[in-house]
Scaffold this motif. Structure first.
Motif, short mmCIF file in Angstrom:
data_model
loop_
_atom_site.label_atom_id
_atom_site.label_comp_id
_atom_site.label_asym_id
_atom_site.label_seq_id
_atom_site.Cartn_x
_atom_site.Cartn_y
_atom_site.Cartn_z
N UNK A 83 0.95 -1.03 0.03
CA UNK A 83 -0.01 0.06 -0.08
C UNK A 83 0.77 1.31 -0.17
N UNK A 84 1.93 1.29 0.74
CA UNK A 84 2.66 2.35 0.96
C UNK A 84 3.72 2.45 -0.23
N UNK A 85 4.39 1.65 -0.66
CA UNK A 85 5.28 1.88 -1.82
C UNK A 85 4.53 1.46 -3.31
N UNK A 86 3.77 0.85 -3.20
CA UNK A 86 3.18 0.29 -4.70
C UNK A 86 1.52 0.64 -5.12
N UNK A 87 1.04 1.43 -4.15
CA UNK A 87 -0.50 1.60 -4.62
C UNK A 87 -1.50 0.58 -4.85
N UNK A 88 -1.13 -0.41 -4.11
CA UNK A 88 -2.07 -1.89 -4.10
C UNK A 88 -2.11 -2.32 -2.82
N UNK A 89 -3.24 -3.05 -2.45
CA UNK A 89 -3.54 -3.61 -1.24
C UNK A 89 -4.04 -5.17 -1.42
N UNK A 90 -3.18 -6.08 -0.94
CA UNK A 90 -3.29 -7.48 -1.18
C UNK A 90 -4.50 -7.79 -0.48
N UNK A 91 -4.76 -7.35 0.78
CA UNK A 91 -5.94 -7.64 1.48
C UNK A 91 -7.12 -7.11 0.98
N UNK A 92 -7.25 -5.93 0.47
CA UNK A 92 -8.35 -5.40 -0.40
C UNK A 92 -8.69 -6.31 -1.58
N UNK A 93 -7.66 -6.53 -2.32
CA UNK A 93 -7.83 -7.63 -3.42
C UNK A 93 -8.49 -8.73 -2.94
N UNK A 94 -8.24 -9.55 -1.85
CA UNK A 94 -8.61 -10.73 -1.41
C UNK A 94 -10.13 -10.40 -0.81
N UNK A 95 -10.27 -9.30 -0.33
CA UNK A 95 -11.75 -9.00 0.28
C UNK A 95 -12.68 -8.99 -0.83
N UNK A 96 -12.15 -8.21 -2.10
CA UNK A 96 -13.13 -7.91 -3.22
C UNK A 96 -13.57 -9.37 -3.79
N UNK A 97 -12.18 -10.08 -3.96
CA UNK A 97 -12.39 -11.53 -4.64
C UNK A 97 -13.33 -12.44 -3.70
N UNK A 98 -13.20 -12.26 -2.41
CA UNK A 98 -14.26 -13.05 -1.60
C UNK A 98 -15.74 -12.52 -1.70
N UNK A 99 -15.83 -11.36 -1.80
CA UNK A 99 -17.16 -10.70 -1.90
C UNK A 99 -17.82 -10.86 -3.28
N UNK A 100 -16.90 -10.69 -4.41
CA UNK A 100 -17.29 -10.55 -5.66
C UNK A 100 -17.18 -11.63 -6.78
N UNK A 101 -16.23 -12.18 -6.38
CA UNK A 101 -16.05 -13.41 -7.54
C UNK A 101 -14.68 -12.88 -8.16
N UNK A 102 -14.11 -13.94 -8.92
CA UNK A 102 -13.05 -13.73 -9.61
C UNK A 102 -13.32 -12.69 -11.12
N UNK A 103 -14.34 -13.02 -11.76
CA UNK A 103 -14.85 -12.33 -12.98
C UNK A 103 -14.97 -10.59 -12.56
N UNK A 104 -15.66 -10.64 -11.61
CA UNK A 104 -15.82 -9.28 -11.29
C UNK A 104 -14.41 -8.50 -10.62
N UNK A 105 -13.75 -9.29 -9.87
CA UNK A 105 -12.46 -8.63 -9.53
C UNK A 105 -11.53 -8.40 -10.88
N UNK A 106 -11.29 -9.39 -11.73
CA UNK A 106 -10.62 -9.10 -12.87
C UNK A 106 -11.13 -7.83 -13.76
N UNK A 107 -12.20 -7.89 -13.80
CA UNK A 107 -12.79 -6.60 -14.69
C UNK A 107 -12.43 -5.31 -13.87
N UNK A 108 -12.60 -5.27 -12.61
CA UNK A 108 -12.11 -3.95 -12.00
C UNK A 108 -10.77 -3.86 -12.01
N UNK A 109 -9.86 -4.85 -11.79
CA UNK A 109 -8.51 -4.69 -11.89
C UNK A 109 -8.24 -4.17 -13.33
N UNK A 110 -8.64 -4.52 -14.18
CA UNK A 110 -8.38 -4.26 -15.89
C UNK A 110 -8.74 -2.64 -15.69
N UNK A 111 -9.69 -2.28 -15.42
CA UNK A 111 -10.19 -0.88 -15.26
C UNK A 111 -9.34 -0.03 -14.46
#
Length: 150
Positions: A83-111
């Protein structure tokens, strides 16, 4: 972006400089960087967490959120660094995956990570598109995110 490029720890390997260097075969353009095909494609359950987590090491979970200790101390530390160095959160990614599923997560990441010039993913480690911004990287091989991007 592909689902097998999402590591168990939540890292999106398609945003990693080592993956993007491999994908673009940038050694041919004078960049001497380590290549990586991603954690899952190279048979590693997770290069960030697998060495200390028995569940990941033995492939008993696909993602860290499947563990009763999620998020563990090690993942929290890794997440803070990213989060500090690279502008991304692995925990947020995992929470989004768990909540929304892989397809929605990949679409969000792509955008979220699309280069505004060409649409290819920018690199989370330096904030550059390795298709459009190679000259910036050539001039400063340790380049990491502009201050205004922070």
């Amino acid at each position: 972006m592909e689902d097998n490029l999402i590591a168990p720890c939540g890292m999106n390997c398609s945003l990693c400089v080592a993956y993007q260097m491999k994908k673009g075969d940038l050694k041919k353009q004078g960049f001497n960087r380590k290549y990586c095909p991603g954690c899952i494609p190279r048979g590693e359950n997770c290069t960030h967490m697998g060495d200390r987590c028995e569940l990941l090491k033995n492939g008993r979970v696909r993602f860290c959120y499947e563990c009763g200790e999620f998020p563990c101390k090690r993942l929290k530390g890794l997440d803070k660094r990213y989060r500090t160095k690279y502008h991304m959160s692995m925990i947020k990614n995992l929470q989004a995956l768990q909540k929304n599923g892989m397809v929605a997560f990949l679409e969000s990441e792509k955008k979220q990570w699309a280069c505004p010039k060409c649409g290819e993913p920018i690199c989370c480690h330096n904030g550059l598109c390795l298709h459009c911004d190679l000259e910036i990287l050539r001039e400063n091989r340790r380049y990491r995110w502009n201050e205004e991007d922070a």
